[in-house]
Scaffold this active site. Structure first.
Site, PDB file in Angstrom:
ATOM      1  N   LYS A 107       0.881  -1.171   0.000  1.00 52.30           N
ATOM      2  CA  LYS A 107       0.000   0.000   0.000  1.00 52.30           C
ATOM      3  C   LYS A 107       0.908   1.208   0.000  1.00 52.30           C
ATOM      4  CE  LYS A 107      -4.519   0.434   0.175  1.00 52.30           C
ATOM      5  NZ  LYS A 107      -5.528  -0.578  -0.235  1.00 52.30           N
TER       6      LYS A 107
HETATM    7  P1  NAD Z   1     -12.838   7.301  -2.613  1.00 51.08           P
HETATM    8  O1  NAD Z   1     -11.803   8.312  -2.317  1.00 51.08           O
HETATM    9  O2  NAD Z   1     -13.303   7.120  -4.006  1.00 51.08           O
HETATM   10  O3  NAD Z   1     -14.112   7.564  -1.682  1.00 51.08           O
HETATM   11  C1  NAD Z   1     -14.025   7.635  -0.292  1.00 51.08           C
HETATM   12  C2  NAD Z   1     -15.386   8.065   0.248  1.00 51.08           C
HETATM   13  O4  NAD Z   1     -15.377   7.954   1.667  1.00 51.08           O
HETATM   14  C3  NAD Z   1     -15.739   9.505  -0.074  1.00 51.08           C
HETATM   15  O5  NAD Z   1     -17.121   9.599  -0.372  1.00 51.08           O
HETATM   16  C4  NAD Z   1     -15.450  10.228   1.247  1.00 51.08           C
HETATM   17  O6  NAD Z   1     -16.223  11.393   1.420  1.00 51.08           O
HETATM   18  C5  NAD Z   1     -15.846   9.164   2.233  1.00 51.08           C
HETATM   19  N1  NAD Z   1     -15.253   9.334   3.559  1.00 51.08           N
HETATM   20  C6  NAD Z   1     -13.940   9.520   3.859  1.00 51.08           C
HETATM   21  N2  NAD Z   1     -13.802   9.641   5.190  1.00 51.08           N
HETATM   22  C7  NAD Z   1     -15.030   9.507   5.721  1.00 51.08           C
HETATM   23  C8  NAD Z   1     -15.542   9.530   7.047  1.00 51.08           C
HETATM   24  N3  NAD Z   1     -14.733   9.718   8.086  1.00 51.08           N
HETATM   25  N4  NAD Z   1     -16.877   9.367   7.231  1.00 51.08           N
HETATM   26  C9  NAD Z   1     -17.712   9.181   6.185  1.00 51.08           C
HETATM   27  N5  NAD Z   1     -17.277   9.135   4.907  1.00 51.08           N
HETATM   28  C10 NAD Z   1     -15.966   9.308   4.687  1.00 51.08           C
HETATM   29  O7  NAD Z   1     -12.248   5.924  -2.030  1.00 51.08           O
HETATM   30  P2  NAD Z   1     -12.618   4.444  -2.460  1.00 51.08           P
HETATM   31  O8  NAD Z   1     -11.651   4.016  -3.495  1.00 51.08           O
HETATM   32  O9  NAD Z   1     -14.082   4.346  -2.690  1.00 51.08           O
HETATM   33  O10 NAD Z   1     -12.223   3.647  -1.125  1.00 51.08           O
HETATM   34  C11 NAD Z   1     -13.113   3.539  -0.017  1.00 51.08           C
HETATM   35  C12 NAD Z   1     -12.680   2.385   0.867  1.00 51.08           C
HETATM   36  O11 NAD Z   1     -12.670   1.178   0.109  1.00 51.08           O
HETATM   37  C13 NAD Z   1     -11.275   2.488   1.454  1.00 51.08           C
HETATM   38  O12 NAD Z   1     -11.250   1.849   2.711  1.00 51.08           O
HETATM   39  C14 NAD Z   1     -10.424   1.701   0.478  1.00 51.08           C
HETATM   40  O13 NAD Z   1      -9.226   1.256   1.056  1.00 51.08           O
HETATM   41  C15 NAD Z   1     -11.382   0.574   0.184  1.00 51.08           C
HETATM   42  N6  NAD Z   1     -11.112  -0.140  -1.065  1.00 51.08           N
HETATM   43  C16 NAD Z   1     -11.062   0.498  -2.265  1.00 51.08           C
HETATM   44  C17 NAD Z   1     -10.847  -0.221  -3.431  1.00 51.08           C
HETATM   45  C18 NAD Z   1     -10.857   0.421  -4.796  1.00 51.08           C
HETATM   46  O14 NAD Z   1     -10.818  -0.324  -5.785  1.00 51.08           O
HETATM   47  N7  NAD Z   1     -10.958   1.720  -4.907  1.00 51.08           N
HETATM   48  C19 NAD Z   1     -10.633  -1.613  -3.362  1.00 51.08           C
HETATM   49  C20 NAD Z   1     -10.701  -2.253  -2.128  1.00 51.08           C
HETATM   50  C21 NAD Z   1     -10.942  -1.507  -0.984  1.00 51.08           C
END
Ligand code: NAD
Length: 419
Positions: A107
């Site tokens: 990461k």
């Molecule tokens: P992103 O940046 O596209 O979206 C993140 C979202 O979370 C946003 O809407 C933001 O406003 C919200 N957010 C952030 N902090 C917050 C809080 N304290 N309370 C409420 N909402 C909050 O990110 P993403 O890619 O959608 O990733 C989200 C999660 O999924 C993370 O934990 C990431 O590690 C995990 N993840 C992502 C992927 C991927 O393919 N993008 C794959 C596996 C896991």
């Protein structure tokens, strides 16, 4: 105290020791499995639009290279530190091993707020970060992907920076890039699609029809928004709650996803969409629903709110949303079907693996083939986790992690300790 100390790393460590106790890893063998192979910290100087030069801190943690290159997302978020990055890298290792992918976990990220950067500044941060990482990454060493705060465009800048340095296009250095430059069909949707697919499997288990179910989704970025769309549009689930870091909404009669989507496209965040449905964000996760999808950030379900959850399926789209204390409460309650993060959100890395394979082979698949193969892996893994949980009499999380940790442990045992 060590380099990684901090709440998120402590959580990953605690989870690991619980699993190690369960599968009987002796104390002296644990550190080799837990601690990352390497951590890289870099300074990223950027000329800002206001004429100042700011220096951002960037990190990359590679957990182990025992089974192949490391693989993992890149997070741009203001409070990022090396401990959080290490925890996320460790979870990636168990996730890749659980899904049977030939990767270790990694990461990385930059401590910055991408919403406060202009497009030019974001490009400068992205390019300089990759530039600093060039000695440590590569298609056979460490392959990056998007995570919170990064997207396809950032991946395109990473790929371009790495390729320009090498003198030719090296598409397979990152996944989650645009299809036009070697990305795969279906990657953007893969994590959310996987979450929805597994929710369907969980609903079958508890004998609830998707078309009569309700869901709350926390996070409206890549994972949250796509999970919500697929649950609503393809499965007929009613979305009753949504939240991001700016606002949370709940309406038991259902929220209009199209209108919310338009608002977010225009204003980037959920804030300001409605006064009627607005709720205190701290209440979102405990409102009534059948399916709860935390898809934002770590440690949002804790000992303080675990007993208040009012859902039947907890589908962990985010990494590490539930603390071990909360796990214990949920397990004791026994009324929530948990799809643990390393299974629930694994659609992202599974399709990233497909992207890497296609790039290496220069042979591209249809979206249909991508989705079909994704569902196959998810189905097999889901069954394995459920069977293992039943066999060992443990939670789904414990079962999933046990499978992942055992695979890495076996790889390390067979290869031995060099030199
Ligand atoms: P992103 O940046 O596209 O979206 C993140 C979202 O979370 C946003 O809407 C933001 O406003 C919200 N957010 C952030 N902090 C917050 C809080 N304290 N309370 C409420 N909402 C909050 O990110 P993403 O890619 O959608 O990733 C989200 C999660 O999924 C993370 O934990 C990431 O590690 C995990 N993840 C992502 C992927 C991927 O393919 N993008 C794959 C596996 C896991």
């Amino acid at each position: 105290m060590n380099l990684y100390s901090g709440p998120v790393f402590e959580m990953a460590r605690e989870q690991f020791h619980l699993v190690a106790d369960h599968i009987g890893i002796e104390e002296k063998a644990r550190d080799r499995l837990l601690y990352p192979k390497r951590a890289i910290a870099v300074s990223i100087p950027v000329n800002m639009d206001d004429g100042q030069t700011r220096v951002f801190q960037g990190y990359r943690v590679q957990h182990h290279l025992t089974l192949g290159p490391t693989k993992g997302g890149t997070r741009f978020s203001p409070d990022l530190d090396v401990g959080e990055v290490a925890a996320l890298a460790i979870w990636m290792s168990w996730k890749c091993a659980l899904a049977g992918l030939p990767y270790g976990g990694a990461k990385g990220g930059v401590a910055c707020d991408p919403q406060e950067l202009s497009s030019r500044e974001l490009e400068a941060v992205s390019r300089r970060y990759m530039q600093e990482m060039i000695p440590f990454v590569g298609p056979n060493t460490d392959v990056m992907a998007p995570d919170m705060g990064t997207n396809e465009q950032v991946m395109a800048w990473f790929m371009d920076t790495y390729s320009m340095y090498n003198g030719h296009a090296i598409n397979e250095i990152v996944t989650g890039k645009p299809v036009a430059i070697g990305g795969t069909a279906g990657r953007r949707e893969a994590t959310g699609r996987g979450v929805a697919h597994l929710v369907n499997r969980a609903l079958e288990q508890i004998q609830v029809r998707a078309s009569s179910a309700t869901a709350i989704v926390q996070g409206f970025g890549n994972v949250g928004s796509i999970s919500a769309y697929i649950l609503a549009r393809e499965m007929g689930v009613k979305i009753v709650g949504l939240g991001d870091h700016t606002a949370a909404y709940y309406d038991a009669s259902g929220l209009p996803l199209e209108a919310i989507e338009r608002h977010v496209r225009q204003h980037r965040n959920l804030a300001g969409w409605s006064k009627q449905a607005l709720i205190d964000p701290s209440e979102l996760l405990s409102r009534k629903c059948d399916i709860l999808v935390p898809a934002a950030t770590e440690q949002v379900i804790t000992a303080a709110n675990a007993s208040k959850l009012s859902c039947r399926v907890l589908a962990e789209g985010a990494n590490g949303p539930t603390t071990p204390d909360a796990d214990a409460i949920i397990e004791q309650r026994g009324d929530i079907f948990v799809i643990p993060d390393i299974l629930c959100n694994s659609g992202g890395v599974i399709v990233s693996y497909f992207e890497w394979v296609q790039d290496v082979q220069r042979l591209f698949w249809t979206e249909r083939k991508v989705n079909a193969r994704l569902n196959d892996i998810l189905d097999v893994t889901f069954e394995r986790v459920l069977n293992r949980a039943k066999q060992d009499g443990v939670s789904h999380r414990m079962a999933a992690m046990a499978i992942g940790v055992e695979k890495v442990r076996e790889g390390k045992r067979l290869r031995g300790l060099f030199p």
